[in-house]
Write a protein that holds these residues in place. Structure first.
Motif, PDB file in Angstrom:
ATOM      1  N   ALA A 174       0.766  -0.989  -0.071  1.00 52.50           N
ATOM      2  CA  ALA A 174       0.075   0.093  -0.132  1.00 52.50           C
ATOM      3  C   ALA A 174       0.832   1.286   0.008  1.00 52.50           C
ATOM      4  CB  ALA A 174      -1.164   0.154   1.006  1.00 52.50           C
ATOM      5  N   LEU A 175       1.861   1.119   0.924  1.00 53.24           N
ATOM      6  CA  LEU A 175       2.896   2.284   0.813  1.00 53.24           C
ATOM      7  C   LEU A 175       3.384   2.559  -0.637  1.00 53.24           C
ATOM      8  CD1 LEU A 175       4.687   1.919   4.164  1.00 53.24           C
ATOM      9  CD2 LEU A 175       2.875   3.332   3.518  1.00 53.24           C
ATOM     10  N   VAL A 176       3.755   1.573  -1.338  1.00 55.69           N
ATOM     11  CA  VAL A 176       4.257   1.790  -2.827  1.00 55.69           C
ATOM     12  C   VAL A 176       3.217   2.552  -3.550  1.00 55.69           C
ATOM     13  CG1 VAL A 176       5.138   0.840  -4.748  1.00 55.69           C
ATOM     14  CG2 VAL A 176       5.766  -0.365  -2.623  1.00 55.69           C
ATOM     15  N   GLY A 177       2.054   2.017  -3.502  1.00 56.97           N
ATOM     16  CA  GLY A 177       0.938   2.765  -4.304  1.00 56.97           C
ATOM     17  C   GLY A 177       0.738   4.155  -3.749  1.00 56.97           C
ATOM     18  N   LEU A 178       0.826   4.626  -2.322  1.00 61.15           N
ATOM     19  CA  LEU A 178       0.897   5.843  -1.968  1.00 61.15           C
ATOM     20  C   LEU A 178       1.844   6.820  -2.459  1.00 61.15           C
ATOM     21  CD1 LEU A 178      -0.443   5.676   1.770  1.00 61.15           C
ATOM     22  CD2 LEU A 178      -1.820   6.390  -0.242  1.00 61.15           C
ATOM     23  N   ALA A 179       3.059   6.088  -2.879  1.00 59.80           N
ATOM     24  CA  ALA A 179       4.015   6.796  -3.350  1.00 59.80           C
ATOM     25  C   ALA A 179       3.923   7.132  -5.023  1.00 59.80           C
ATOM     26  CB  ALA A 179       5.414   6.236  -3.281  1.00 59.80           C
ATOM     27  N   VAL A 180       3.264   6.038  -5.532  1.00 62.34           N
ATOM     28  CA  VAL A 180       3.339   6.252  -7.005  1.00 62.34           C
ATOM     29  C   VAL A 180       2.174   6.983  -7.555  1.00 62.34           C
ATOM     30  CG1 VAL A 180       2.760   4.596  -9.417  1.00 62.34           C
ATOM     31  CG2 VAL A 180       4.589   3.998  -7.469  1.00 62.34           C
ATOM     32  N   PRO A 265       4.253   4.029 -13.909  1.00 61.59           N
ATOM     33  CA  PRO A 265       3.594   2.929 -13.683  1.00 61.59           C
ATOM     34  C   PRO A 265       4.417   1.764 -13.450  1.00 61.59           C
ATOM     35  CG  PRO A 265       2.006   4.220 -14.998  1.00 61.59           C
ATOM     36  CD  PRO A 265       3.476   4.927 -15.233  1.00 61.59           C
ATOM     37  N   SER A 266       5.186   1.808 -14.509  1.00 62.79           N
ATOM     38  CA  SER A 266       6.388   0.458 -14.816  1.00 62.79           C
ATOM     39  C   SER A 266       7.247   0.411 -13.665  1.00 62.79           C
ATOM     40  CB  SER A 266       6.993   0.585 -16.218  1.00 62.79           C
ATOM     41  OG  SER A 266       5.901   0.890 -17.267  1.00 62.79           O
ATOM     42  N   THR A 269       5.262  -0.752 -10.721  1.00 63.82           N
ATOM     43  CA  THR A 269       5.178  -2.455 -10.981  1.00 63.82           C
ATOM     44  C   THR A 269       6.707  -2.912 -10.275  1.00 63.82           C
ATOM     45  OG1 THR A 269       4.012  -1.881 -12.764  1.00 63.82           O
ATOM     46  CG2 THR A 269       4.448  -4.311 -12.421  1.00 63.82           C
ATOM     47  N   LEU A 270       7.842  -2.274 -10.687  1.00 64.31           N
ATOM     48  CA  LEU A 270       8.975  -2.935 -10.410  1.00 64.31           C
ATOM     49  C   LEU A 270       9.203  -2.956  -8.929  1.00 64.31           C
ATOM     50  CD1 LEU A 270      11.399  -3.816 -12.146  1.00 64.31           C
ATOM     51  CD2 LEU A 270      12.435  -1.663 -11.812  1.00 64.31           C
ATOM     52  N   ALA A 271       8.813  -1.713  -8.263  1.00 61.59           N
ATOM     53  CA  ALA A 271       8.814  -1.404  -6.650  1.00 61.59           C
ATOM     54  C   ALA A 271       8.215  -2.595  -6.222  1.00 61.59           C
ATOM     55  CB  ALA A 271       8.506  -0.101  -6.388  1.00 61.59           C
ATOM     56  N   VAL A 272       6.716  -2.811  -6.780  1.00 68.21           N
ATOM     57  CA  VAL A 272       5.798  -3.859  -6.226  1.00 68.21           C
ATOM     58  C   VAL A 272       6.382  -5.152  -6.179  1.00 68.21           C
ATOM     59  CG1 VAL A 272       3.484  -5.095  -6.585  1.00 68.21           C
ATOM     60  CG2 VAL A 272       3.747  -2.559  -6.733  1.00 68.21           C
ATOM     61  N   LEU A 273       7.095  -5.494  -7.425  1.00 69.86           N
ATOM     62  CA  LEU A 273       7.761  -6.910  -7.276  1.00 69.86           C
ATOM     63  C   LEU A 273       8.838  -6.956  -6.410  1.00 69.86           C
ATOM     64  CD1 LEU A 273       7.792  -7.332 -11.131  1.00 69.86           C
ATOM     65  CD2 LEU A 273       6.275  -8.409  -9.662  1.00 69.86           C
ATOM     66  N   VAL A 274       9.958  -5.776  -6.204  1.00 67.30           N
ATOM     67  CA  VAL A 274      10.546  -5.950  -5.287  1.00 67.30           C
ATOM     68  C   VAL A 274      10.358  -6.236  -3.756  1.00 67.30           C
ATOM     69  CG1 VAL A 274      12.686  -4.609  -4.384  1.00 67.30           C
ATOM     70  CG2 VAL A 274      12.394  -4.521  -6.814  1.00 67.30           C
ATOM     71  N   VAL A 275       9.329  -4.985  -3.530  1.00 61.92           N
ATOM     72  CA  VAL A 275       8.882  -5.217  -2.164  1.00 61.92           C
ATOM     73  C   VAL A 275       8.083  -6.720  -2.087  1.00 61.92           C
ATOM     74  CG1 VAL A 275       7.245  -3.864  -0.582  1.00 61.92           C
ATOM     75  CG2 VAL A 275       8.602  -2.733  -1.941  1.00 61.92           C
ATOM     76  N   GLY A 276       7.301  -6.847  -3.047  1.00 56.76           N
ATOM     77  CA  GLY A 276       6.457  -7.833  -2.997  1.00 56.76           C
ATOM     78  C   GLY A 276       7.437  -9.429  -2.824  1.00 56.76           C
ATOM     79  N   ALA A 277       8.259  -9.477  -3.293  1.00 55.72           N
ATOM     80  CA  ALA A 277       9.045 -10.499  -3.035  1.00 55.72           C
ATOM     81  C   ALA A 277       9.779 -10.627  -1.530  1.00 55.72           C
ATOM     82  CB  ALA A 277      10.590 -10.406  -4.010  1.00 55.72           C
ATOM     83  N   VAL A 278      10.173  -9.729  -1.091  1.00 57.08           N
ATOM     84  CA  VAL A 278      10.422  -9.532   0.375  1.00 57.08           C
ATOM     85  C   VAL A 278       9.308 -10.043   1.032  1.00 57.08           C
ATOM     86  CG1 VAL A 278      11.302  -8.297   2.224  1.00 57.08           C
ATOM     87  CG2 VAL A 278      12.415  -7.775  -0.199  1.00 57.08           C
ATOM     88  N   ARG A 279       8.181  -9.481   0.889  1.00 57.17           N
ATOM     89  CA  ARG A 279       7.082  -9.840   1.690  1.00 57.17           C
ATOM     90  C   ARG A 279       6.454 -11.266   1.415  1.00 57.17           C
ATOM     91  NH1 ARG A 279       6.036  -7.292   5.779  1.00 57.17           N
ATOM     92  NH2 ARG A 279       3.768  -7.035   5.713  1.00 57.17           N
ATOM     93  N   LEU A 280       6.714 -11.805   0.425  1.00 52.64           N
ATOM     94  CA  LEU A 280       6.412 -12.978   0.103  1.00 52.64           C
ATOM     95  C   LEU A 280       7.415 -14.061   0.836  1.00 52.64           C
ATOM     96  CD1 LEU A 280       4.531 -14.844  -1.967  1.00 52.64           C
ATOM     97  CD2 LEU A 280       6.316 -14.906  -3.533  1.00 52.64           C
TER      98      LEU A 280
END
Ligand code: ATP
Ligand code: MG
Length: 641
Positions: A174-180, A265-266, A269-280
């Motif tokens: 959500a924080l990534v979203g709030l930044a982008v 937005p790309s 998406t990249l930030a989501v993948l990086v952050v998401g991988a950690v969270r996963l």
């Protein structure tokens, strides 16, 4: 200053949008509903795609076989979502289109109606070109942001929905979203702020380019005869070049910002993948959620642009609206009264000026207006013909305008049958008095329509009777389609004298009780002019003529009601027909009397009439009049050459 101004523009822009929504609330609701539906389905599609990947694709890869039931369910869900998205797009587009074009049509009508309500004095201060652009491009510009508005509103709802669903999924994502999202929004705002002045400049140049083209074509005769083709082409080319540069500037800015708007937005998406991988790895989210969020970022990018489109159009909209409002709020209206003159009486009317003063309003309000008429008093008794004679600029046309109430006096009164014209209703005034203006105006329509103007009770018989009185029946009968002949824009297919006689017939067809002729027959052969005037004069006004001539000649068919006539004239033969002559100079009446009296007593009058006569003789020698034979039309002359 810049930020203050753009905040003002934003504020005014939102007020314009608010007005649009208030005027078309239902259609707007339909469009926004469609747009919100679309936005929610975009979010839903991201989660369905995530679910398909997490629940179908990943297990399938692990197991090596596809779970048929789940796959079918996912396909059905995606199909359903797509269907709802289509419905949403349809509702939004249809609603936005309806709203935009309805508003445009409504305001075009309001602006043009207002033009016709506003008095001539207002029109004197406003150029025709401006009026055209007010009714066209300004109205269009005012409502441009309406097209993307529902999309933008739906997108805002979608962004809120996206952030909420992000928080429900995982706070880190959500924080990534709030930044982008805000960055994307800010980039759009910067973009539209930069774009606005460039767009405005291009818009202004577009108007100028078409203005120059319009003027060159309109003045084609002058351009050609004066050999100005090259200069006119240069003038046009220079402005067209400026427009090209302005549009290139728009394109350059687009070239810089469009990739950024695509890239942001790309990066998200990249930030989501990086952050998401950690969270996963931490076990905070699963694959389904990660894919959903990553997909969400890619599909959100496009709708966010809609907000930028609205913001980019706002400055142009505000500028257009300001110009439209200036017309709608224009004051200086001339309210009509409630009195009517008994329309049943076909008797001539009496016109009187009582100590009338008049001045045109200055172009700019702070300048003093000069007095054009002063202490003007005279009477046109019922059934009489009064000639108005005076040098150019003396105020003759101004008196004609006052007599038919195109303008109101500053002081003094103008009365018809003893009633102040300001107290009369519009209909009563229009049926009582008629002006044939110095510059004849002919509509791009048939001869019949030009004369009847769709007024009730004016059939073909009345049209022909009016044409006979105006000595125009001959040439009209010779036209290829008679009354059905189209006369072309501003009557270009007619000769000057033919045009004048058509406008005269138009005035006569309404059987006015007072006729004001402002140099209305100047392009007509003098003998024809004298015949017209003699035909118009009411029997009551011909007491001095012997009875033999008093009965209407068959050629005139008695078609006209007897009318009083105020005629601006300069030919001796015409003036001599008048019962009384008013001689004026510099907005003042200098002398009144019969033609013979004035010739004998007023030196200025004698000089003027003599000068006119000499000019007339020279003109006649050059044969600049219409053919006298009524069977020859301007069209035939063209063909014969
Ligand atoms: N729309 C206008 N705005 C400002 N001044 C005007 C306007 N129309 C006419 N005038 C001025 O008013 C004065 C009288 O003009 P008017 O047209 O009544 O003269 P006229 O006697 O009809 O002349 P002409 O014989 O050339 O037709 C002139 O000084 C003219 O410059
Ligand atoms: Mg005039």
């Amino acid at each position: 200053m810049a930020s203050g101004t753009s905040r003002d523009v934003l504020g005014s822009g939102f007020r314009v949008l608010g007005r649009a929504i208030r005027e078309q609330p239902r259609i707007f609701a339909v469009a926004v509903t469609g747009s919100v539906l679309f936005g929610l389905m975009v979010i839903a599609s991201a989660y369905v795609v995530g679910t398909v990947v997490g629940k179908v694709v990943v297990p399938a890869i692990a197991r090596g076989s596809v779970a048929g039931g789940t796959l079918a369910l996912a396909a059905a869900a995606l199909f359903g979502i797509s269907l709802l998205r289509v419905v949403g797009i349809f509702g939004r587009r249809l609603g936005a289109g309806y709203m935009q074009y309805r508003l445009q049509a409504a305001y075009r009508r309001r602006v043009t109606r207002r033009y016709l309500e506003l008095p001539l004095a207002w029109h004197h201060r406003n150029a025709t070109g401006t009026l055209l652009s007010n009714a066209n491009s300004d109205v269009e510009a005012a409502w441009y942001p309406i097209a993307p508005l529902p999309f933008a509103v739906g997108t805002l709802v979608m962004l809120v929905g996206a952030v909420v669903s992000l928080f429900l999924t995982d706070w880190a994502l959500a924080l990534v979203g709030l930044a982008v999202f805000p960055a994307l929004f800010a980039l759009n705002v910067v973009y539209s702020r930069r774009m606005a002045p460039r767009q405005a400049r291009a818009q202004r140049l577009r108007a100028e380019v078409s203005g120059i083209a319009h003027e060159s074509f309109d003045g084609a005769l002058v351009v050609k005869t004066m050999g100005r083709e090259a200069q006119e082409t240069d003038r046009f080319a220079a402005r067209a070049g400026e427009l090209r540069d302005a549009l290139i500037a728009v394109g350059k800015l687009r070239g810089v910002f469009d990739p950024m708007l695509e890239t942001l937005p790309s990066l998200g998406t990249l930030a989501v993948l990086v952050v998401g991988a950690v969270r996963l790895r931490q076990g905070a989210i699963d694959v389904t959620e990660l894919v959903s969020v990553a997909f969400l970022f890619t599909v959100l990018a496009f709708p966010v642009r809609a907000i930028g489109w609205v913001l980019a159009e706002l400055p142009r909209s505000v500028a257009g609206w300001d110009r439209v409002r200036r017309v709608l709020d224009a004051t200086g209206e001339m309210p009509y009264g409630t009195r009517t003159l008994d329309p049943g009486t076909p008797t001539p009317a009496t016109l009187a000026f009582h100590d009338v003063h008049f001045g045109y309003e200055p172009a700019e309000a702070h300048l003093p207006g000069t007095e054009v008429l002063g202490e003007v008093s005279f009477t046109v008794p019922a059934g009489r013909t009064v000639a108005l004679v005076g040098p150019t600029g003396a105020g003759k046309s101004t008196i004609a305008s006052l007599a038919v109430r195109l303008v109101d006096p500053r002081a003094g009164t103008v009365t018809v049958d003893g009633v102040d014209v300001r107290e009369l209703t519009a209909a009563s005034l229009a049926s009582t008095v008629a002006l044939v203006a110095q510059v004849p105006f002919v509509f791009d329509d048939t001869v019949r329509a030009n004369i009847s103007l769709d007024r009730p009770g004016i059939g073909d018989d009345e049209v022909w009777a009016a044409l006979r009185l105006a000595e125009a029946d001959g040439f009209v009968a010779a036209l290829p389609d008679g009354l059905d002949t189209m006369v072309g824009e501003r009557g270009t297919s007619l000769s000057g004298g033919q045009r004048q006689r058509l406008t005269l017939a138009r005035a006569l067809a309404g059987r006015p009780r007072l006729l004001v002729l402002d140099d209305a027959t100047s392009a007509v052969d003098p003998r024809v002019e004298a015949a017209i005037l003699a035909g118009l004069r009411a029997p009551a006004g011909r007491t001095s003529v012997d009875p033999e001539h008093r009965s209407p000649t068959p050629g005139h068919g008695g078609g006209g009601a007897p009318a009083s006539i105020l005629v601006v004239a300069y030919r001796r033969a015409t003036i001599a027909l008048a019962d009384e002559v008013i001689y004026m100079e510099h907005g003042r009446v200098l002398a009144r009397g019969t033609h013979t009296e004035l010739l004998a007593t007023v030196p200025g009058y004698a000089d003027l009439v003599t000068a006119y006569e000499q000019a007339e003789q020279e003109r006649e020698q050059q044969h600049t009049y219409d053919e006298v034979t009524p069977l020859t039309s301007g069209l035939e002359i063209e063909v014969d050459r």
